[in-house]
Structures are given as structure tokens and as C-alpha cells.
Design an enzyme around this catalytic site. Structure first.
Site, PDB file in Angstrom:
ATOM      1  N   CYS A  26      86.766  13.678 -37.022  1.00 12.50           N
ATOM      2  CA  CYS A  26      85.484  12.963 -36.955  1.00 12.50           C
ATOM      3  C   CYS A  26      85.173  12.520 -35.524  1.00 12.50           C
ATOM      4  CB  CYS A  26      85.533  11.747 -37.890  1.00 12.50           C
ATOM      5  SG  CYS A  26      84.021  10.786 -37.862  1.00 12.50           S
ATOM      6  N   CYS A  42      83.519   9.069 -35.232  1.00 18.12           N
ATOM      7  CA  CYS A  42      84.422   7.923 -35.440  1.00 18.12           C
ATOM      8  C   CYS A  42      85.355   7.736 -34.239  1.00 18.12           C
ATOM      9  CB  CYS A  42      85.317   8.127 -36.672  1.00 18.12           C
ATOM     10  SG  CYS A  42      84.527   8.883 -38.074  1.00 18.12           S
ATOM     11  N   ASP A  43      85.903   8.827 -33.723  1.00 17.92           N
ATOM     12  CA  ASP A  43      86.999   8.723 -32.756  1.00 17.92           C
ATOM     13  C   ASP A  43      86.646   9.188 -31.342  1.00 17.92           C
ATOM     14  OD1 ASP A  43      88.618   7.827 -34.832  1.00 17.92           O
ATOM     15  OD2 ASP A  43      89.159   9.871 -35.416  1.00 17.92           O
TER      16      ASP A  43
END
Ligand code: NAP
Length: 303
Positions: free
Chosen positions: A132, A135-136
Site C-alpha cells: 500500500c 499507507c506507507d
């Protein structure tokens, strides 16, 4: 008792909820993650009509607000079992003794990320390897990262990462891309993006954290390394069918077989979106499926 329960709150499930609620049905929707499904982890969406450019989380929230306003009951649960007894579906969910009951059921569970399944993948999961970018990605500001895959997800997320990381290697096992040409063209204009083609990932290497990926050139058999701190895998999807395997509605690849009304072979059981056996998986096609499934559920409930 609900008229219809929908499993999965991605674009297909939420569209089905909108149509069913507007058709005056009592609607419940069950989702184990965040509303939006795979869409919520998508950085930028540029091919959903009405929004020239929108991030996945915002589009998810727009749809979620719409189902809330229509009085759809939302359950943040994971489905563990589904039974049909005397024409009623009983859905068992994790963490609750009580089963949710409905006259009709729509499965909209979508797909989940495939993994490369190579040495080092489990060791560096969350220590460099991610599925992701949204997200990261921010962990890799001004660092070198790789994206593995050549589909739309890999290409879109590589574009997103190119704005954050100092360098993005796109590692693909062929020299042609499965994803859209427009994305490839955009990536070619980015000076910090490098294509590593005909390259097969063999191993993730490092100490505490990911440090490099061992690759092999498919044409020359040469083994080489790419030094990166982050690697984002986008090597495709597999059906998220854990909850429905015993219902006898899936094909040999694990996708649900439906007719043109998005009905399965079990009366009252419908499916829509990416979990359905079909060729094209887009937000726009998920929305199409959800609308058709719900309109047929309305007919079914009135029969
Ligand atoms: P995908 O289209 O199936 O692409 C997966 C990519 O990973 C392919 O390029 C494949 O290579 C590669 N791959 C698969 N297994 C591999 C392995 N073991 N080692 C190395 N590479 C491997 O998956 P996706 O990109 O996740 O997309 C899923 C669906 O969602 C597609 O229908 C896609 O069009 C759709 N989607 C659409 C959008 C959009 O329209 N904006 C955005 C995201 C996703 P090969 O090409 O050689 O098979």
C-alpha cells in the site's frame, strides 16, 4: 431481519446498498476493513466519471456518507460463516454470538493482493515490503524504492511514489505493460523513475530492514541486485472468497459465477464487483454490477 445483507463495502457493495435502500429495502452492509475496499488504498483515481482526479479515500468517504444518509446499517465485522435455512440467510460474524439474518444476500467481497512468494518476503513484510503506497509511501521520502508489477495498480502507485521517493524502480517481468499506456507515458516523463524490465524477483535481502532485491534477467539469466529500502508489490489480485467457499457458487479460479442479473445459482444469493468471474475490473464496472444486483434483489424481495 434485513431484506438484504451486503458483504463488502467497496464500490460494488456500496452502490448495491444505495440502490437497495432507495428501493425501500432494509439494508445491512458488513465490512471487515475500512469502507471503500481496495479503492481506499488507491492514491489517485482519474477514470471515475464525475471526478477528474480524486484520491481513493475521499471517493470511499463520499460513497460511505451516501449509504449512511440512506439509513443503511453498517457492521464492522468479519464474516465467518453463511448458511441458508428455510429461504433465510444467516450470517455469522466474528466477535458476535448473534447471526445477522436476511431474505437476500449480495456478496461483494472483492479481491485481495497476491504476493510474490519468494524468500525474504515474510522477513521484510512491514520492514520494507508493503502492498500500500498510500499507507506507507511517506516512510520513503527521499529514499530509493521499487514497485513490482506491470498492471494499472503498479503503474499508478509508482507515479504516486515518484513524488515522494528519490528514485522509483519499476520491476516488471516483461517488456510490455498490462496497465494503461497513458500511465506508462506519464512515468517515462519522470526523471526519477527507472524501468527494470524482463526482471524476475528472486529474493528480498537485508539485515534488520530490506536493503536490496535480488533479480534475474529473464532473457540473459544474469543475476543482479537493486538497492532499495522500500518495495511495493502490485503483482495482481486473488478473489477474497474465504467466507463463501462452501456455498458452491465459485469457479475453479475462486471467482463467483453469476448470470446477467448478477444472481448466483442459489436463490436469493447475488454477487457483484471484483469477486465476480469477469474480464474487466474497474470502479466503474463495480458500480455497474452493484446497481444491477440490487435492482434484481428488489425484484426478488417483492416476489
Ligand atoms: P494485474 O492487472 O493483474 O497486473 C498484475 C501485474 O503483476 C502484471 O503486470 C503481472 O505481469 C505482474 N505479476 C503477476 N505475478 C507476478 C509474479 N509472480 N512476479 C512478477 N510479476 C508478476 O493487477 P492489478 O494491477 O492489481 O490490477 C487488478 C485489476 O484492477 C485489473 O483489472 C486492473 O485493470 C484494475 N485496476 C484498474 C485501475 C484503473 O483503471 N485506474 C487501477 C488499479 C487496478 P504480467 O503482465 O506479465 O502478467
Amino acid at each position: 431481519m434485513f431484506d438484504v445483507l451486503i458483504i463488502g463495502a467497496g464500490p460494488a457493495g456500496m452502490t448495491a446498498a444505495i440502490y437497495a435502500a432507495r428501493g425501500n429495502l432494509k439494508v445491512g452492509i458488513i465490512e471487515q476493513g475500512a469502507p471503500g475496499g481496495a479503492m481506499v488504498n488507491t492514491s489517485i483515481i482519474e477514470n471515475y466519471p464525475g471526478f477528474k482526479k480524486i484520491d481513493g479515500a475521499s471517493l470511499s468517504m463520499e460513497m460511505f456518507e451516501q449509504i449512511n444518509d440512506l439509513g443503511v446499517e453498517y457492521f464492522g465485522y468479519s464474516v465467518i460463516d453463511i448458511e441458508k435455512v428455510n429461504d433465510i440467510f444467516a450470517v455469522a460474524v466474528e466477535g458476535s454470538e448473534e447471526k445477522l439474518l436476511a431474505k437476500a444476500l449480495i456478496v461483494a467481497t472483492g479481491t485481495k493482493n497476491k504476493i510474490l512468494d519468494i524468500p525474504g518476503e515474510e522477513t521484510y513484510r512491514g520492514k520494507g515490503i508493503s502492498w500500500c503506497a498510500i499507507c506507507d509511501g511517506s516512510f520513503y521520502k527521499n529514499k530509493n524504492v521499487a514497485v513490482v508489477g506491470g498492471g494499472n495498480s503498479a503503474l499508478e502507485e509508482a507515479l504516486y511514489l515518484a513524488d515522494i521517493a528519490s528514485k522509483v524502480y519499476i520491476i516488471h517481468r516483461r517488456d510490455e505493460f498490462r496497465g494503461a499506456e497513458i500511465l506508462v507515458s506519464k512515468l517515462k516523463t519522470r526523471t526519477n523513475v527507472e524501468f527494470v524490465l524482463n526482471a524476475i524477483p528472486l529474493e528480498f535481502c537485508g539485515t534488520e530492514h530490506l536493503e536490496k532485491i535480488k533479480l534475474q534477467n529473464k532473457l540473459t539469466a544474469e543475476v543482479f541486485y537493486v538497492a532499495v529500502e522500500g518495495c511495493f508489490e502490485y503483482v495482481g489480485q486473488q478473489p477474497a472468497n474465504q467466507a463463501i467457499t462452501k456455498l458452491g457458487i465459485i469457479d475453479e479460479r475462486g471467482y463467483v459465477i453469476v448470470d446477467k442479473n448478477f444472481a448466483t445459482s442459489t436463490k436469493g444469493l447475488f454477487a457483484c464487483g471484483d469477486i465476480v468471474a469477469k474480464e474487466i475490473r474497474q470502479i466503474a464496472t463495480a458500480v455497474n454490477d452493484g446497481a444491477i444486483a440490487a435492482l434484481n434483489v428488489i425484484k426478488y424481495c417483492k416476489e
